[in-house]
Scaffold this motif. Structure first.
Motif, PDB file in Angstrom:
ATOM      1  N   ARG A 191     -18.347  28.764  41.499  1.00 37.05           N
ATOM      2  CA  ARG A 191     -19.529  28.427  40.895  1.00 37.05           C
ATOM      3  C   ARG A 191     -20.058  29.199  39.329  1.00 37.05           C
ATOM      4  NH1 ARG A 191     -25.201  27.398  44.773  1.00 37.05           N
ATOM      5  NH2 ARG A 191     -24.113  26.180  45.993  1.00 37.05           N
ATOM      6  N   PRO A 192     -20.530  28.312  38.170  1.00 37.67           N
ATOM      7  CA  PRO A 192     -20.347  28.861  37.229  1.00 37.67           C
ATOM      8  C   PRO A 192     -21.072  30.413  37.427  1.00 37.67           C
ATOM      9  CG  PRO A 192     -20.929  27.194  36.857  1.00 37.67           C
ATOM     10  CD  PRO A 192     -21.046  26.557  38.038  1.00 37.67           C
ATOM     11  N   GLU A 193     -22.288  30.726  37.724  1.00 37.33           N
ATOM     12  CA  GLU A 193     -22.866  31.694  38.249  1.00 37.33           C
ATOM     13  C   GLU A 193     -21.991  33.163  38.961  1.00 37.33           C
ATOM     14  OE1 GLU A 193     -24.793  29.060  40.748  1.00 37.33           O
ATOM     15  OE2 GLU A 193     -24.020  28.911  39.110  1.00 37.33           O
ATOM     16  N   LEU A 253     -21.080  36.833  37.797  1.00 33.75           N
ATOM     17  CA  LEU A 253     -20.696  37.258  38.166  1.00 33.75           C
ATOM     18  C   LEU A 253     -19.506  38.364  37.960  1.00 33.75           C
ATOM     19  CD1 LEU A 253     -22.183  40.065  40.023  1.00 33.75           C
ATOM     20  CD2 LEU A 253     -22.907  38.789  41.742  1.00 33.75           C
ATOM     21  N   LEU A 254     -18.787  37.509  38.725  1.00 33.78           N
ATOM     22  CA  LEU A 254     -17.364  37.751  39.105  1.00 33.78           C
ATOM     23  C   LEU A 254     -16.528  38.342  38.039  1.00 33.78           C
ATOM     24  CD1 LEU A 254     -16.273  35.132  41.761  1.00 33.78           C
ATOM     25  CD2 LEU A 254     -16.352  37.652  42.181  1.00 33.78           C
ATOM     26  N   ARG A 255     -16.430  37.781  36.837  1.00 31.54           N
ATOM     27  CA  ARG A 255     -16.356  38.751  35.991  1.00 31.54           C
ATOM     28  C   ARG A 255     -16.759  40.168  35.012  1.00 31.54           C
ATOM     29  NH1 ARG A 255     -12.322  35.581  33.680  1.00 31.54           N
ATOM     30  NH2 ARG A 255     -12.346  33.892  34.168  1.00 31.54           N
ATOM     31  N   LEU A 301     -12.499  39.666  38.942  1.00 30.10           N
ATOM     32  CA  LEU A 301     -11.433  38.986  38.525  1.00 30.10           C
ATOM     33  C   LEU A 301     -10.055  39.379  37.965  1.00 30.10           C
ATOM     34  CD1 LEU A 301     -12.585  35.790  37.064  1.00 30.10           C
ATOM     35  CD2 LEU A 301     -12.369  35.907  38.948  1.00 30.10           C
ATOM     36  N   ASP A 302     -10.221  40.296  37.692  1.00 31.97           N
ATOM     37  CA  ASP A 302      -8.988  41.255  36.954  1.00 31.97           C
ATOM     38  C   ASP A 302      -8.521  41.438  37.593  1.00 31.97           C
ATOM     39  OD1 ASP A 302     -10.712  41.358  35.023  1.00 31.97           O
ATOM     40  OD2 ASP A 302     -11.151  43.752  34.991  1.00 31.97           O
ATOM     41  N   HIS A 303      -8.624  41.640  39.242  1.00 37.61           N
ATOM     42  CA  HIS A 303      -7.406  41.857  40.653  1.00 37.61           C
ATOM     43  C   HIS A 303      -6.280  40.578  40.400  1.00 37.61           C
ATOM     44  CE1 HIS A 303      -9.421  45.845  41.322  1.00 37.61           C
ATOM     45  NE2 HIS A 303     -10.610  45.259  41.205  1.00 37.61           N
ATOM     46  N   LEU A 304      -6.879  39.830  40.218  1.00 38.17           N
ATOM     47  CA  LEU A 304      -6.216  38.685  40.275  1.00 38.17           C
ATOM     48  C   LEU A 304      -4.641  38.552  39.458  1.00 38.17           C
ATOM     49  CD1 LEU A 304      -8.210  35.046  40.244  1.00 38.17           C
ATOM     50  CD2 LEU A 304      -7.097  36.755  42.057  1.00 38.17           C
ATOM     51  N   PRO A 307      -0.607  38.908  33.459  1.00 36.96           N
ATOM     52  CA  PRO A 307      -2.482  40.095  33.725  1.00 36.96           C
ATOM     53  C   PRO A 307      -3.414  39.201  33.390  1.00 36.96           C
ATOM     54  CG  PRO A 307      -0.271  41.051  33.152  1.00 36.96           C
ATOM     55  CD  PRO A 307       0.299  40.451  32.714  1.00 36.96           C
ATOM     56  N   PRO A 308      -4.709  39.521  33.498  1.00 31.99           N
ATOM     57  CA  PRO A 308      -5.598  38.319  33.204  1.00 31.99           C
ATOM     58  C   PRO A 308      -6.849  38.585  32.394  1.00 31.99           C
ATOM     59  CG  PRO A 308      -6.259  39.326  35.441  1.00 31.99           C
ATOM     60  CD  PRO A 308      -4.212  39.373  35.265  1.00 31.99           C
ATOM     61  N   SER A 309      -6.515  38.223  31.367  1.00 28.19           N
ATOM     62  CA  SER A 309      -7.497  39.041  29.739  1.00 28.19           C
ATOM     63  C   SER A 309      -9.147  39.270  30.352  1.00 28.19           C
ATOM     64  CB  SER A 309      -7.807  38.275  29.197  1.00 28.19           C
ATOM     65  OG  SER A 309      -8.170  38.583  27.948  1.00 28.19           O
ATOM     66  N   PRO A 310      -9.535  40.386  29.759  1.00 24.46           N
ATOM     67  CA  PRO A 310     -11.089  40.092  30.830  1.00 24.46           C
ATOM     68  C   PRO A 310     -11.640  39.529  29.522  1.00 24.46           C
ATOM     69  CG  PRO A 310     -10.047  42.691  29.825  1.00 24.46           C
ATOM     70  CD  PRO A 310      -9.052  41.511  29.560  1.00 24.46           C
ATOM     71  N   ARG A 311     -11.259  38.929  28.282  1.00 23.75           N
ATOM     72  CA  ARG A 311     -11.980  38.158  27.865  1.00 23.75           C
ATOM     73  C   ARG A 311     -12.248  36.698  28.655  1.00 23.75           C
ATOM     74  NH1 ARG A 311     -11.014  39.432  21.770  1.00 23.75           N
ATOM     75  NH2 ARG A 311     -12.741  37.953  21.315  1.00 23.75           N
ATOM     76  N   ALA A 312     -11.302  36.188  29.150  1.00 18.19           N
ATOM     77  CA  ALA A 312     -10.610  34.511  29.610  1.00 18.19           C
ATOM     78  C   ALA A 312     -11.979  34.288  29.798  1.00 18.19           C
ATOM     79  CB  ALA A 312      -9.661  35.204  30.689  1.00 18.19           C
ATOM     80  N   ALA A 313     -12.169  33.306  29.056  1.00 17.52           N
ATOM     81  CA  ALA A 313     -13.238  31.835  30.169  1.00 17.52           C
ATOM     82  C   ALA A 313     -12.955  31.132  31.019  1.00 17.52           C
ATOM     83  CB  ALA A 313     -13.479  31.741  28.631  1.00 17.52           C
TER      84      ALA A 313
END
Length: 534
Positions: free
Chosen positions: A480-482, A486-488, A493-496, A528-534
């Motif tokens: 879910r969006p919320e 929280l995961l970000r 999500l940085d571990h993906l 690698p995932p960006s911390p700023r990824a939307a």
């Protein structure tokens, strides 16, 4: 007529509660008059009747024993201010968050304490020193072996018999008043030598403040909080019960707190004690036909008439008779069918009931409510944690679904996480997913996840990191969006392996999984995932 009826019922109870606290019968009568009048006018219920109650005596008895009568005035005023502030903060609706087993538990504990408090008067001995009610009752019973009064015990038996039998003859009979009249008459006719109430003032006292050392005020904050908590809980419970008995407007909980707070500020200043809404008297008021505040006002005025014209008669009432009234009152406080229902419900609820009742008897009401709510919360979280389910789900096949061998060799597994993933369930979730083996891709489906907190999100990040270290690709589908925010925020999500491993569509996730599982793998979009990824 309803006001006169409830006034008759309230008289012996007010006298008894005043004596039990150690402040005297006059204090109980003053409380019923002043607090009853103020709460009737300013409170949030049209039919609530307020005054001294047994629950309040449980808090006040040790306070009077430790600090004297003047402490009650200070504690009462501070407690009243606390309740008024609670009203201003609109906390009246918080009663809904106190579990039913907690309420029944401390009601049961209060009933036991009230019963034990009557042991000295019922046995005709002076109340021994001490703050623990159970110990004091045992000491009184031992004293009665040598100095007890058989006449006092007989009077208690007479009062109990009249109070039990009178309602069976006619429901509207004022059983407690008839019992007190019968006991007082028996003393006069037979000439029994028993202790009586003694002289009462024939006028209401003028308001006054005791001389209190400001340096000791801090020591009264704890008892004042206990009084405020009890005044709020019992009054709101009584008003809620009254709502179910009368067809009319429901009570305003915040205004009820304001009225009770004001009553507790004013009553001690007139020589009374803290008060609450009284369930028994409110029920009598409703059954007698009350529909407006006028009935509660008349109840107070009827008691004023007793002070002005009947103080000499009241002085002749034996203390043992009032003890008998409170013995029956304590027994009627316990709703046996409610206790039985809770004990038959779940072991957790039964444990909360027992722990709260025991804490009330051994410690005090504030500790009991705190312990009861804490235990109930822990057990509830434990139950919610058990609802978290990690279920393996079938992966849509591109091949013949009858060909199980081809599905087996895809090395793709999908899990659906249901329920709540929070601090109470995270370790069990981690242990379950850590057993994944012999696969190349794990798809975690999150749309049915109802509750996620920081601990659960962190646990999810840990398991993703663990699987990725084992060269198992992890794809997340549909948080879910919320929950995604929280995961970000916690970095899960940085571990993906890639920011593109987050999907909203299951078919797309499966197609991407097959790309990895086939060995074609390292899809050009993987970075690698960006911390700023939307």
């Amino acid at each position: 007529m309803a006001g006169l009826t409830v006034g008759v019922v309230a008289l012996p109870l007010a006298l008894a509660f005043g004596i039990t606290t150690g402040l005297g019968a006059a204090a109980g009568l003053t409380t019923a008059i002043v607090a009853g009048l103020v709460a009737a006018v300013f409170g949030g219920s049209h039919v609530q009747v307020s005054g001294p109650t047994g629950a309040m005596t449980v808090v006040l008895v040790p306070l009077v024993a430790r600090h004297g009568a003047d402490a009650v005035v200070v504690v009462g005023v501070i407690a009243g201010l606390f309740v008024v502030v609670a009203s201003a903060l609109r906390l009246g609706r918080l009663l809904a968050y106190i579990p039913w087993p907690v309420i029944e538990g401390f009601t049961l504990g209060i009933a036991v304490i009230i019963f034990l408090q009557q042991v000295p008067a019922a046995l005709g001995v002076a109340t021994p020193e001490g703050e623990n009610t159970a110990i004091v009752a045992v000491r009184a019973a031992l004293d009665a072996l040598d100095h007890g009064s058989f006449a006092a015990l007989l009077l208690v038996g007479l009062v109990v018999a009249v109070m039990v039998l009178a309602p069976r003859l006619h429901r509207s009979l004022p059983a407690s008043l008839l019992a007190v009249v019968a006991a007082t008459s028996a003393v006069k006719v037979v000439g029994l030598d028993v202790a009586t109430i003694g002289a009462l003032p024939s006028t209401l006292p003028a308001p006054s403040l005791p001389a209190v050392d400001l340096g000791v005020l801090g020591g009264f904050i704890g008892p004042a909080f206990a009084v405020a908590l009890l005044a709020a809980i019992e009054s709101l419970l009584s008003a809620k019960v009254a709502d179910g008995m009368v067809d009319g407007p429901r009570h305003d909980p915040d205004r009820e707190l304001f009225g009770q707070g004001l009553a507790n500020v004013v009553s001690p200043l007139f020589g009374g004690m803290p008060a609450t809404g009284a369930i028994a008297r409110t029920a009598v008021n409703v059954r007698a036909g009350a529909r407006t505040r006028l009935a509660s006002v008349v109840h107070s005025l009827a008691l004023v008439a007793v002070v002005l014209a009947g103080s000499d008669l009241v002085a002749e009432i034996p203390l043992a008779a009032l003890a008998g009234v409170l013995v029956v009152t304590a027994m009627r406080m316990v709703e046996v069918h409610n206790i039985r229902s809770i004990l038959r419900s779940t072991r957790s609820d039964a444990a909360v009931l027992g722990i709260t009742a025991a804490a009330t008897i051994v410690f005090d009401l504030v500790v009991a409510v705190e312990v009861g709510v804490a235990v109930a919360a822990v057990l509830a979280l434990r139950q919610v944690a058990r609802t978290t389910a990690l279920a393996e789900t079938p992966v849509p096949a591109e091949v013949d679904p009858e060909d199980e061998e081809s599905l087996l060799h895809e090395h793709i597994v999908a899990y659906r996480i249901d329920g709540a993933l929070f601090f109470g369930a995270s370790q069990r979730f981690l242990a379950s997913l850590s057993q994944v083996a012999d696969v190349r891709v794990v798809i975690l489906r999150l749309p049915d996840l109802q509750v996620l907190d920081a601990t659960g999100a962190h646990a999810l990040g840990e398991i993703v990191a663990d699987l990725e270290r084992r060269h198992i690709t992890v794809l997340l589908k549909g948080p879910r969006p919320e929950h995604e925010r929280l995961l970000r925020n916690v970095g899960a999500l940085d571990h993906l392996a890639s920011e593109h491993h987050l999907f909203t569509d299951l078919d797309a996730a499966v197609a991407h999984a097959r790309l990895h599982a086939s060995g074609a793998g390292h899809d050009p979009t993987c970075r690698p995932p960006s911390p700023r990824a939307a």
